[in-house]
Design a protein around this motif. Structure first.
Motif, PDB file in Angstrom:
ATOM      1  N   THR A   1      -8.253 -12.255  16.425  1.00 55.02           N
ATOM      2  CA  THR A   1      -7.438 -11.059  16.211  1.00 55.02           C
ATOM      3  C   THR A   1      -8.168 -10.017  15.380  1.00 55.02           C
ATOM      4  OG1 THR A   1      -6.449 -12.076  14.269  1.00 55.02           O
ATOM      5  CG2 THR A   1      -5.270 -12.313  16.347  1.00 55.02           C
ATOM      6  N   GLY A   2      -9.423 -10.228  15.130  1.00 56.26           N
ATOM      7  CA  GLY A   2     -10.171  -9.270  14.329  1.00 56.26           C
ATOM      8  C   GLY A   2      -9.915  -9.498  12.849  1.00 56.26           C
ATOM      9  N   PRO A   3     -10.414  -8.595  12.039  1.00 52.29           N
ATOM     10  CA  PRO A   3     -10.230  -8.760  10.591  1.00 52.29           C
ATOM     11  C   PRO A   3      -8.756  -8.684  10.206  1.00 52.29           C
ATOM     12  CG  PRO A   3     -11.768  -6.970  11.092  1.00 52.29           C
ATOM     13  CD  PRO A   3     -11.193  -7.422  12.379  1.00 52.29           C
ATOM     14  N   ARG A   4      -8.337  -9.574   9.324  1.00 49.23           N
ATOM     15  CA  ARG A   4      -6.943  -9.581   8.870  1.00 49.23           C
ATOM     16  C   ARG A   4      -6.584  -8.315   8.113  1.00 49.23           C
ATOM     17  NH1 ARG A   4      -5.813 -15.441   6.279  1.00 49.23           N
ATOM     18  NH2 ARG A   4      -6.408 -16.579   8.125  1.00 49.23           N
ATOM     19  N   TRP A   5      -7.541  -7.766   7.394  1.00 53.15           N
ATOM     20  CA  TRP A   5      -7.244  -6.607   6.561  1.00 53.15           C
ATOM     21  C   TRP A   5      -6.821  -5.414   7.401  1.00 53.15           C
ATOM     22  CZ3 TRP A   5      -9.949  -2.124   7.140  1.00 53.15           C
ATOM     23  CH2 TRP A   5     -11.179  -2.195   7.779  1.00 53.15           C
ATOM     24  N   VAL A   6      -7.271  -5.328   8.652  1.00 57.86           N
ATOM     25  CA  VAL A   6      -6.869  -4.204   9.505  1.00 57.86           C
ATOM     26  C   VAL A   6      -5.372  -4.287   9.789  1.00 57.86           C
ATOM     27  CG1 VAL A   6      -7.133  -3.182  11.796  1.00 57.86           C
ATOM     28  CG2 VAL A   6      -9.142  -3.955  10.545  1.00 57.86           C
TER      29      VAL A   6
ATOM     30  N   LEU B   1       0.972  -2.368   5.531  1.00 55.96           N
ATOM     31  CA  LEU B   1       1.219  -1.848   4.182  1.00 55.96           C
ATOM     32  C   LEU B   1       1.250  -0.320   4.153  1.00 55.96           C
ATOM     33  CD1 LEU B   1      -0.837  -4.207   1.862  1.00 55.96           C
ATOM     34  CD2 LEU B   1       1.631  -3.901   1.936  1.00 55.96           C
ATOM     35  N   TYR B   2       0.388   0.303   4.926  1.00 55.46           N
ATOM     36  CA  TYR B   2       0.387   1.767   4.977  1.00 55.46           C
ATOM     37  C   TYR B   2       1.716   2.280   5.518  1.00 55.46           C
ATOM     38  CZ  TYR B   2      -1.246   6.512   5.567  1.00 55.46           C
ATOM     39  OH  TYR B   2      -1.394   7.872   5.464  1.00 55.46           O
ATOM     40  N   PHE B   3       2.275   1.572   6.482  1.00 58.05           N
ATOM     41  CA  PHE B   3       3.563   1.970   7.046  1.00 58.05           C
ATOM     42  C   PHE B   3       4.694   1.786   6.037  1.00 58.05           C
ATOM     43  CE2 PHE B   3       7.454   0.995   9.439  1.00 58.05           C
ATOM     44  CZ  PHE B   3       7.592   2.176  10.139  1.00 58.05           C
ATOM     45  N   VAL B   4       4.643   0.704   5.272  1.00 57.96           N
ATOM     46  CA  VAL B   4       5.744   0.359   4.370  1.00 57.96           C
ATOM     47  C   VAL B   4       5.671   1.120   3.047  1.00 57.96           C
ATOM     48  CG1 VAL B   4       6.748  -1.534   3.060  1.00 57.96           C
ATOM     49  CG2 VAL B   4       6.047  -1.901   5.401  1.00 57.96           C
ATOM     50  N   LEU B   5       4.482   1.268   2.495  1.00 49.80           N
ATOM     51  CA  LEU B   5       4.355   1.888   1.175  1.00 49.80           C
ATOM     52  C   LEU B   5       4.698   3.380   1.215  1.00 49.80           C
ATOM     53  CD1 LEU B   5       1.131   0.211  -0.181  1.00 49.80           C
ATOM     54  CD2 LEU B   5       3.484  -0.266  -0.815  1.00 49.80           C
ATOM     55  N   PRO B   6       5.283   3.888   0.148  1.00 52.19           N
ATOM     56  CA  PRO B   6       5.688   5.296   0.147  1.00 52.19           C
ATOM     57  C   PRO B   6       4.536   6.281  -0.060  1.00 52.19           C
ATOM     58  CG  PRO B   6       6.299   4.264  -1.918  1.00 52.19           C
ATOM     59  CD  PRO B   6       5.739   3.183  -1.037  1.00 52.19           C
ATOM     60  N   THR B   7       3.363   5.808  -0.443  1.00 50.71           N
ATOM     61  CA  THR B   7       2.234   6.713  -0.655  1.00 50.71           C
ATOM     62  C   THR B   7       1.521   6.931   0.671  1.00 50.71           C
ATOM     63  OG1 THR B   7       1.839   5.099  -2.407  1.00 50.71           O
ATOM     64  CG2 THR B   7       0.646   7.128  -2.532  1.00 50.71           C
ATOM     65  N   ASP B   8       1.532   8.147   1.151  1.00 52.16           N
ATOM     66  CA  ASP B   8       0.934   8.481   2.445  1.00 52.16           C
ATOM     67  C   ASP B   8       0.089   9.738   2.326  1.00 52.16           C
ATOM     68  OD1 ASP B   8       2.103   6.402   3.796  1.00 52.16           O
ATOM     69  OD2 ASP B   8       3.696   7.592   4.676  1.00 52.16           O
ATOM     70  N   VAL B   9      -0.673   9.996   3.380  1.00 47.88           N
ATOM     71  CA  VAL B   9      -1.414  11.245   3.459  1.00 47.88           C
ATOM     72  C   VAL B   9      -0.416  12.386   3.673  1.00 47.88           C
ATOM     73  CG1 VAL B   9      -3.098  12.527   4.812  1.00 47.88           C
ATOM     74  CG2 VAL B   9      -3.479  10.119   4.325  1.00 47.88           C
TER      75      VAL B   9
ATOM     76  N   LEU C   1      -1.600   2.697  15.530  1.00 50.38           N
ATOM     77  CA  LEU C   1      -2.277   2.693  16.829  1.00 50.38           C
ATOM     78  C   LEU C   1      -3.739   2.276  16.704  1.00 50.38           C
ATOM     79  CD1 LEU C   1      -0.796   5.856  18.565  1.00 50.38           C
ATOM     80  CD2 LEU C   1      -0.431   3.463  19.190  1.00 50.38           C
ATOM     81  N   LEU C   2      -4.419   2.716  15.641  1.00 51.31           N
ATOM     82  CA  LEU C   2      -5.802   2.278  15.431  1.00 51.31           C
ATOM     83  C   LEU C   2      -5.874   0.774  15.182  1.00 51.31           C
ATOM     84  CD1 LEU C   2      -7.251   5.176  13.260  1.00 51.31           C
ATOM     85  CD2 LEU C   2      -7.879   4.557  15.592  1.00 51.31           C
TER      86      LEU C   2
END
Length: 95
Positions: free
Chosen positions: A43-48, A54-62, A76-77
């Motif tokens: 499945t590739g690297p787990r961190w991806v 985490l990026y989806f869940v955490l409130p800090t975004d671009v 999607l990436l």
């Protein structure tokens, strides 16, 4: 309804629609990873995967959270990287 109220209603509906798309992509990501693991495929690297979740869940975004376009891009990436295998290079025929 006056113009500002209509604008707010349209903005809220657009935010809900974009969130629904982001949630659907998150579900696809989780299902793809689960399916690949059940099949015994890498499945590739787990961190991806976990980084995208985490990026989806955490409130800090671009971008601020009512705009989920950056979340959709990150998910999607991650989905693309899960589906990519080491053998994705096209096979070359011998000369």
């Amino acid at each position: 309804m006056d113009a500002p109220t209509t604008l707010v209603v349209v903005a809220v509906l657009a935010a809900v629609a974009v969130f629904a798309v982001a949630a659907a992509v998150l579900v696809r990501l989780v299902r793809a990873r689960r399916g690949l693991r059940r099949a015994g495929l890498p499945t590739g690297p787990r961190w991806v995967f976990w980084g995208a979740v985490l990026y989806f869940v955490l409130p800090t975004d671009v971008l601020p959270d009512p705009v989920y376009l950056d979340d959709i891009g990150v998910l999607l990436l991650a989905l693309r990287s899960l589906r990519r295998t080491p053998d994705d290079a096209p096979e070359r025929l011998p000369d």
